[in-house]
Enzyme design. Structure first.
Site, mmCIF file in Angstrom:
data_model
loop_
_atom_site.group_PDB
_atom_site.id
_atom_site.type_symbol
_atom_site.label_atom_id
_atom_site.label_comp_id
_atom_site.label_asym_id
_atom_site.label_seq_id
_atom_site.Cartn_x
_atom_site.Cartn_y
_atom_site.Cartn_z
ATOM 1 N N ARG A 118 -70.482 -10.831 -42.629
ATOM 2 C CA ARG A 118 -69.797 -11.892 -41.857
ATOM 3 C C ARG A 118 -68.486 -11.441 -41.236
ATOM 4 O O ARG A 118 -67.626 -12.277 -40.931
ATOM 5 C CB ARG A 118 -69.574 -13.138 -42.710
ATOM 6 C CG ARG A 118 -70.855 -13.760 -43.213
ATOM 7 C CD ARG A 118 -70.648 -15.169 -43.727
ATOM 8 N NE ARG A 118 -71.880 -15.674 -44.320
ATOM 9 C CZ ARG A 118 -72.169 -15.614 -45.619
ATOM 10 N NH1 ARG A 118 -71.294 -15.109 -46.453
ATOM 11 N NH2 ARG A 118 -73.313 -16.072 -46.065
ATOM 12 N N LYS A 140 -65.731 -9.080 -26.458
ATOM 13 C CA LYS A 140 -67.097 -9.539 -26.211
ATOM 14 C C LYS A 140 -68.051 -8.494 -26.762
ATOM 15 O O LYS A 140 -67.992 -7.329 -26.375
ATOM 16 C CB LYS A 140 -67.356 -9.705 -24.714
ATOM 17 C CG LYS A 140 -66.973 -11.056 -24.176
ATOM 18 C CD LYS A 140 -67.627 -11.275 -22.819
ATOM 19 C CE LYS A 140 -67.210 -12.586 -22.207
ATOM 20 N NZ LYS A 140 -67.827 -12.776 -20.866
ATOM 21 N N GLU A 182 -66.192 -1.823 -11.906
ATOM 22 C CA GLU A 182 -65.374 -2.785 -12.652
ATOM 23 C C GLU A 182 -63.902 -2.668 -12.252
ATOM 24 O O GLU A 182 -63.162 -3.660 -12.261
ATOM 25 C CB GLU A 182 -65.533 -2.587 -14.165
ATOM 26 C CG GLU A 182 -66.966 -2.696 -14.689
ATOM 27 C CD GLU A 182 -67.493 -4.138 -14.814
ATOM 28 O OE1 GLU A 182 -66.781 -5.094 -14.415
ATOM 29 O OE2 GLU A 182 -68.630 -4.301 -15.303
ATOM 30 N N LYS A 224 -57.166 -6.942 -17.485
ATOM 31 C CA LYS A 224 -58.120 -7.444 -18.472
ATOM 32 C C LYS A 224 -57.386 -8.094 -19.647
ATOM 33 O O LYS A 224 -57.751 -9.185 -20.098
ATOM 34 C CB LYS A 224 -59.002 -6.292 -18.970
ATOM 35 C CG LYS A 224 -60.000 -6.686 -20.057
ATOM 36 C CD LYS A 224 -61.301 -7.204 -19.488
ATOM 37 C CE LYS A 224 -62.237 -7.728 -20.556
ATOM 38 N NZ LYS A 224 -63.510 -6.992 -20.628
ATOM 39 N N GLU A 234 -63.669 -17.539 -23.201
ATOM 40 C CA GLU A 234 -64.263 -17.886 -21.907
ATOM 41 C C GLU A 234 -64.541 -19.375 -21.760
ATOM 42 O O GLU A 234 -65.653 -19.799 -21.454
ATOM 43 C CB GLU A 234 -65.547 -17.067 -21.683
ATOM 44 C CG GLU A 234 -65.961 -17.073 -20.210
ATOM 45 C CD GLU A 234 -67.023 -16.028 -19.885
ATOM 46 O OE1 GLU A 234 -66.864 -14.861 -20.288
ATOM 47 O OE2 GLU A 234 -67.987 -16.392 -19.213
ATOM 48 N N ARG A 238 -61.529 -16.694 -17.892
ATOM 49 C CA ARG A 238 -62.134 -15.415 -18.274
ATOM 50 C C ARG A 238 -63.442 -15.172 -17.526
ATOM 51 O O ARG A 238 -63.820 -14.028 -17.274
ATOM 52 C CB ARG A 238 -62.361 -15.348 -19.788
ATOM 53 C CG ARG A 238 -62.965 -14.019 -20.210
ATOM 54 C CD ARG A 238 -62.927 -13.757 -21.698
ATOM 55 N NE ARG A 238 -63.513 -12.445 -21.949
ATOM 56 C CZ ARG A 238 -63.391 -11.740 -23.057
ATOM 57 N NH1 ARG A 238 -62.683 -12.248 -24.056
ATOM 58 N NH2 ARG A 238 -63.941 -10.554 -23.204
ATOM 59 N N ASN A 242 -66.595 -11.978 -14.499
ATOM 60 C CA ASN A 242 -68.022 -11.796 -14.281
ATOM 61 C C ASN A 242 -68.393 -11.736 -12.801
ATOM 62 O O ASN A 242 -69.569 -11.888 -12.453
ATOM 63 C CB ASN A 242 -68.805 -12.916 -14.974
ATOM 64 C CG ASN A 242 -68.677 -12.834 -16.478
ATOM 65 O OD1 ASN A 242 -68.734 -11.748 -17.053
ATOM 66 N ND2 ASN A 242 -68.464 -13.968 -17.120
ATOM 67 N N HIS A 245 -71.628 -10.205 -11.733
ATOM 68 C CA HIS A 245 -72.416 -9.969 -12.941
ATOM 69 C C HIS A 245 -73.662 -10.850 -13.034
ATOM 70 O O HIS A 245 -74.645 -10.446 -13.651
ATOM 71 C CB HIS A 245 -71.554 -10.162 -14.193
ATOM 72 C CG HIS A 245 -70.628 -9.003 -14.466
ATOM 73 N ND1 HIS A 245 -69.661 -8.591 -13.570
ATOM 74 C CD2 HIS A 245 -70.541 -8.166 -15.538
ATOM 75 C CE1 HIS A 245 -69.008 -7.551 -14.087
ATOM 76 N NE2 HIS A 245 -69.516 -7.281 -15.268
ATOM 77 N N HIS A 249 -76.787 -8.863 -13.632
ATOM 78 C CA HIS A 249 -77.633 -8.997 -14.820
ATOM 79 C C HIS A 249 -79.078 -9.238 -14.431
ATOM 80 O O HIS A 249 -80.003 -8.744 -15.086
ATOM 81 C CB HIS A 249 -77.132 -10.150 -15.698
ATOM 82 C CG HIS A 249 -75.858 -9.846 -16.430
ATOM 83 N ND1 HIS A 249 -75.168 -10.797 -17.144
ATOM 84 C CD2 HIS A 249 -75.154 -8.697 -16.558
ATOM 85 C CE1 HIS A 249 -74.082 -10.241 -17.681
ATOM 86 N NE2 HIS A 249 -74.048 -8.977 -17.329
ATOM 87 N N HIS A 262 -75.301 -0.371 -15.590
ATOM 88 C CA HIS A 262 -74.665 -1.684 -15.487
ATOM 89 C C HIS A 262 -73.685 -1.729 -14.310
ATOM 90 O O HIS A 262 -73.708 -2.663 -13.503
ATOM 91 C CB HIS A 262 -73.954 -2.010 -16.803
ATOM 92 C CG HIS A 262 -73.104 -3.241 -16.756
ATOM 93 N ND1 HIS A 262 -73.637 -4.505 -16.573
ATOM 94 C CD2 HIS A 262 -71.753 -3.404 -16.839
ATOM 95 C CE1 HIS A 262 -72.647 -5.395 -16.556
ATOM 96 N NE2 HIS A 262 -71.498 -4.756 -16.722
#
Lengths: 360, 360
Positions: A118, A140, A182, A224, A234, A238, A242, A245, A249, A262
């Protein structure tokens, strides 16, 4: 060496940026007990694993795990190998995981650290430009699902990010370009000065001039860190990170995470977002041309892969994490240096754009 | 109906306890958008799935997933089925997962909710006594690894816990006893009054007198909510809730999560912790006899399974999550109603206890 702080209260942590940092004792300082597991991949292991291990000096137990290299291995099955290694070597809740590699390694090791017992500590040692300027900072973490990228994950901040710019010497050209996608993003969404600086210096960056790369990394990480400090999970701005993205994606998922890196998918996706912004009348066609020129100068694709259909985009984008209660939300441009997250756009304009860009 | 509050600031949530609650609109109130996925198992589905579905009334999209029943299915592989169902049905980040079942379903659905798109809402509808008094409250979620129980998971609080005491009518006798192991635990670690109440009322609880069951659940949940509110992520006193669990997890792992129910393993594990506390001179042998009598009255085992060896215990307990930097920490008793988490005990006394209790 530059040190930036990601300001998140009790979860704040430093980003170290400089040459030869892996040879120093910075990692050791952030390991809190006597155990560590360094996770890397088959490409990076022969280059930097010994150095990373040596930098931990006197630590009682340092284990290593070498994973296959590639986005197609960023899965629950590979994650299980990390848990196997931790349990086989009896790592306790005070252990520290160290992610030595690009975004794939960092995302997976981060999620393993979030989930093992955990939650345990982890450190990011990004070895690609993309991971250095983006994925290693901000907490993330995720693995992919066959139906969608980064669908299974957690927000889990590292204890430190160590960016040794020397490792970029061994980075393949495609990976350099992928990282620049990026870098360009930060200019486009919130830093027009930086965008102009990139237009001036892109040729030098492609030639890997160390001072220029260091400057690009520092300015990217500063952007960032500011965005993450304002909106860790987010809920709001935030999501601007993206840009490109959601389109990207879809490209990655459609091509099975194999053909395009990517960053390459983000490059093409950013062009699609820019063109959509222009089609909606929010930026000029001249702005799109400027973005296209910089994207090409960074060695990136400016259109989706041949053979990918508008229908594939529509279907895959409907699964995006930014979909809220059935409405597709996209990051779009209001200017070079200003972006918005919005579901307030004409879906027909998007449909026409997809038809147009998938005809080549 | 009783309502308890788990006080965790922005993550606070209610526990509803009462008869026939599943037939009301309580679940619907806590679903924030238009999608929900109810996850249950093959045993519970024919009994309560239709009722749970009906209680969501007008919701636009309610999907269901029925998993196999049993602790041996609490794995990453089963977790993946939940992600498959969410993605196949295009659940977005505003969806709500509903765990309808015992501790296994609750732990898995909770971890799926923690990880899906980096975190979505979930509701707990516990259908076993054990889940009602313990596992559904407090946000501990996990799946097992072949080498250790609950080794992969997250802290992720539900939005609400709905305890319909009517569902206990269909609970098998072994499951009732297993739940009582956790009920007894609250008395032992922090509530001597409750412990005495249990000694008086255990026969009535075993006969399922509704008023007694409701009282036991309420007092258990109140204890649990207080402990969790003080220490959400188990930095300190929350570990007291693991009385008997380090021994118990070793039993479950050694027997492949198949033969013994979790609560049965906790019952035997609690007896081992009590005997160790007595062997260390912290409680009297008369206290151990009292605990043994109550444990037997609850229909629980008071010794480890035949055939399990002291060496198995030593090896499996060394992997426990409470191990800190190589030192085994255990929850032990200072009195009936008072427990401590400690690594300050003579390991030889533990070794002798294991040899003694594994000879039968």
């Amino acid at each position: 060496m530059h040190t930036l702080d990601v300001a998140l209260g009790a979860r704040s942590y430093p980003i170290y940026i400089g040459q030869g940092l892996l040879g120093q004792d910075l990692l050791r300082r952030h390991v809190r007990a006597s155990q560590a597991l360094i996770v890397t991949n088959e490409t990076i292991a022969p280059l930097y694993l010994d150095k990373a291990k040596a930098s931990l000096g006197d630590l009682a137990q340092v284990d290593t795990l070498v994973l296959p290299d590639g986005e197609q291995y960023k899965t629950l099955a590979t994650l299980e190998k990390i848990f196997d290694a931790l349990l086989a070597n009896r790592h306790s809740r005070t252990t520290t995981l160290i992610a030595l590699g690009g975004g794939v390694v960092g995302d997976m090791v981060g999620f393993a650290a979030a989930s093992y017992q955990r939650g345990v500590d982890f450190l990011q040692v990004p070895t690609t430009l993309l991971a250095q300027v983006d994925s290693s900072v901000g907490g993330k973490t995720a693995v992919n699902h066959p139906r969608g990228k980064n669908m299974i994950g957690a927000f889990h901040q590292p204890r430190a990010v160590l960016i040794d710019t020397t490792v970029l010497d061994t980075l393949p050209p495609r990976e350099l370009s992928a990282g620049l996608a990026e870098v360009i993003k930060y200019g486009l969404i919130r830093d027009a000065d930086f965008y102009r600086w990139l237009e001036v210096n892109m040729a030098g960056l492609m030639q890997r001039e160390p001072a220029l790369l260091a400057e690009a990394i520092l300015r990217s990480c500063r952007n960032k860190a500011e965005v993450v400090a304002e909106d860790e999970t987010e809920q709001g701005n935030r999501a601007l990170l993206n840009l490109g993205h959601t389109f990207g994606h879809a490209i990655e998922t459609a091509t099975g995470y194999r053909d395009w890196l990517h960053g390459e998918a983000v490059g093409a996706g950013t062009m699609m977002a820019a063109q959509l912004s222009a089609d909606l009348g929010w930026i000029s066609q001249a702005d799109v041309a400027r973005i296209g020129a910089l994207t090409r100068a960074a060695g990136l694709p400016v259109a989706p892969p041949p053979g990918m259909t508008a229908e594939q985009f529509r279907s895959l984008m409907a699964l995006d994490k930014k979909v809220m209660d059935g409405r597709l939300r996209l990051v779009l441009l209001k200017a070079i240096g200003e972006a918005v997250v919005t579901d307030q756009f004409d879906m027909q304009v998007l449909t026409r754009l997809l038809e147009k860009m998938c005809q080549h």
